[in-house]
Design a protein around this motif. Structure first.
Motif, PDB file in Angstrom:
ATOM      1  N   SER A 211       0.855  -1.195   0.000  1.00 51.61           N
ATOM      2  CA  SER A 211       0.000   0.000   0.000  1.00 51.61           C
ATOM      3  C   SER A 211       0.891   1.246   0.000  1.00 51.61           C
ATOM      4  O   SER A 211       1.430   1.641   1.032  1.00 51.61           O
ATOM      5  N   HIS A 212       1.045   1.825  -1.185  1.00 55.21           N
ATOM      6  CA  HIS A 212       1.920   2.992  -1.327  1.00 55.21           C
ATOM      7  C   HIS A 212       1.474   3.760  -2.563  1.00 55.21           C
ATOM      8  O   HIS A 212       0.445   3.450  -3.165  1.00 55.21           O
ATOM      9  N   GLY A 213       2.225   4.758  -2.971  1.00 55.97           N
ATOM     10  CA  GLY A 213       1.799   5.599  -4.076  1.00 55.97           C
ATOM     11  C   GLY A 213       2.546   5.377  -5.373  1.00 55.97           C
ATOM     12  O   GLY A 213       2.456   6.200  -6.285  1.00 55.97           O
ATOM     13  N   GLY A 214       3.266   4.247  -5.473  1.00 61.89           N
ATOM     14  CA  GLY A 214       4.085   4.012  -6.650  1.00 61.89           C
ATOM     15  C   GLY A 214       3.577   2.905  -7.549  1.00 61.89           C
ATOM     16  O   GLY A 214       2.390   2.552  -7.525  1.00 61.89           O
ATOM     17  N   ASN A 215       4.489   2.375  -8.359  1.00 61.46           N
ATOM     18  CA  ASN A 215       4.152   1.272  -9.252  1.00 61.46           C
ATOM     19  C   ASN A 215       3.654   0.068  -8.453  1.00 61.46           C
ATOM     20  O   ASN A 215       4.034  -0.126  -7.296  1.00 61.46           O
ATOM     21  N   GLN A 216       2.811  -0.742  -9.075  1.00 59.53           N
ATOM     22  CA  GLN A 216       2.173  -1.854  -8.370  1.00 59.53           C
ATOM     23  C   GLN A 216       3.110  -3.049  -8.215  1.00 59.53           C
ATOM     24  O   GLN A 216       2.898  -4.148  -8.751  1.00 59.53           O
ATOM     25  N   VAL A 217       4.187  -2.785  -7.473  1.00 57.07           N
ATOM     26  CA  VAL A 217       5.129  -3.822  -7.056  1.00 57.07           C
ATOM     27  C   VAL A 217       5.408  -3.592  -5.581  1.00 57.07           C
ATOM     28  O   VAL A 217       5.029  -2.559  -5.021  1.00 57.07           O
ATOM     29  N   ASP A 218       6.066  -4.535  -4.938  1.00 54.41           N
ATOM     30  CA  ASP A 218       6.346  -4.393  -3.511  1.00 54.41           C
ATOM     31  C   ASP A 218       7.305  -3.237  -3.247  1.00 54.41           C
ATOM     32  O   ASP A 218       8.306  -3.048  -3.958  1.00 54.41           O
ATOM     33  N   PHE A 219       6.972  -2.473  -2.212  1.00 51.57           N
ATOM     34  CA  PHE A 219       7.836  -1.417  -1.708  1.00 51.57           C
ATOM     35  C   PHE A 219       8.706  -2.013  -0.616  1.00 51.57           C
ATOM     36  O   PHE A 219       8.205  -2.518   0.396  1.00 51.57           O
ATOM     37  N   LEU A 220      10.031  -1.990  -0.801  1.00 49.89           N
ATOM     38  CA  LEU A 220      10.956  -2.642   0.119  1.00 49.89           C
ATOM     39  C   LEU A 220      12.012  -1.653   0.599  1.00 49.89           C
ATOM     40  O   LEU A 220      12.622  -0.940  -0.205  1.00 49.89           O
ATOM     41  N   PHE A 221      12.224  -1.634   1.918  1.00 46.27           N
ATOM     42  CA  PHE A 221      13.261  -0.780   2.486  1.00 46.27           C
ATOM     43  C   PHE A 221      14.646  -1.226   2.013  1.00 46.27           C
ATOM     44  O   PHE A 221      14.894  -2.430   1.849  1.00 46.27           O
TER      45      PHE A 221
END
Length: 257
Positions: A211-221
């Motif tokens: 759940s974020h505002g970018g491309n529909q891939v996982d957001f990873l630190f």
């Protein structure tokens, strides 16, 4: 016939009355400052930093068309003044940063003289975290939204698979010319970023793995090793920007305001 108090009795009464006054005139008890806490990963309240050019052995500097200066505010307290021209940058940089489990809390007191009103969709960052991994994570930043004619806070990122994004929300206006206490949490368990303003949670701004505002891939630190605190505007702009910071702290537990 009125009886007069003896001089001895009168002196005794006056000494009793005077006791609270004497106690009140004594030194106030010393208050423990945030930077006295032992469990912090980093802390800077600027009180021991000389006024003038903002430099310290505790932290680095990252500037372009900008400067850092330690000065006294109207209360007489030392604060860090970041100033930039156009789309410049001026950051205090915490290098060699390592948080247990790659998760940590942050807290700053900050005042921004004015947020950009041009160009459309102008994007600014106040806190940026980087490390081993492609994502540049910006837990505190925002964007000027021309369709609403407002500057709004938003968590953001750049450089990784999710792309360049700022998850701004109408419920979180960026308020100028006032001191605010801003807290954030970086939780690696779900790559989650959470924010509080003056002690109140801002759940609309929360982002996480899916759940974020970018491309529909996982957001990873990334594996964090650097935290930068200051100001950067990314679009060409003819103005100048002034931001003041105080009581910067990073720790493994919520620090509070």
């Amino acid at each position: 016939m009125r009886k007069r108090l003896s001089s001895a009795v009168l002196a005794a009464l006056l000494s009793v009355v005077a006791l609270p006054v004497a106690a009140a005139s004594g030194p106030a008890p010393q208050r423990l400052t945030t930077c006295a806490k032992a469990d912090l990963l980093f802390c800077e309240d600027f009180q021991r930093v000389p006024t003038g050019a903002g430099t310290s052995l505790k932290w680095g500097v990252d500037t372009r068309d900008g400067s850092l200066e330690v000065e006294r505010d109207r209360r007489g307290q030392k604060v860090l003044h970041a100033r930039t021209e156009g789309n410049g940058r001026a950051f205090l940089k915490v290098d060699g940063f390592a948080a247990p489990g790659n998760s940590f809390y942050g807290r700053v007191r900050v005042k921004v003289a004015g947020f950009p009103t041009e160009p459309d969709w102008a994007h600014y960052t106040l806190v940026e975290t980087t490390g081993d991994g492609p994502e540049v994570v910006r837990p505190l930043g925002g964007q000027y939204v021309p369709t609403l004619d407002r500057a709004l806070w938003g968590v953001g990122a750049d450089g990784g698979p999710t792309g360049d994004w700022t998850n701004w929300r109408e419920s979180a206006p960026s308020r100028a010319d006032r001191w605010q206490c801003v807290e954030w949490r970086m939780d690696a368990a779900d790559n989650r970023v959470e924010l509080w303003f003056d002690g109140a949670a801002a759940p609309d701004l929360t982002v996480s793995t899916r759940s974020h505002g970018g491309n529909q891939v996982d957001f990873l630190f990334p594996r964090f090793d650097t935290v930068k605190i200051g100001w950067q505007l990314y679009q060409p702009n003819g103005g100048s920007y002034d931001i003041w910071y105080d009581d910067i702290a990073l720790g493994t537990k919520r620090i509070g305001c």
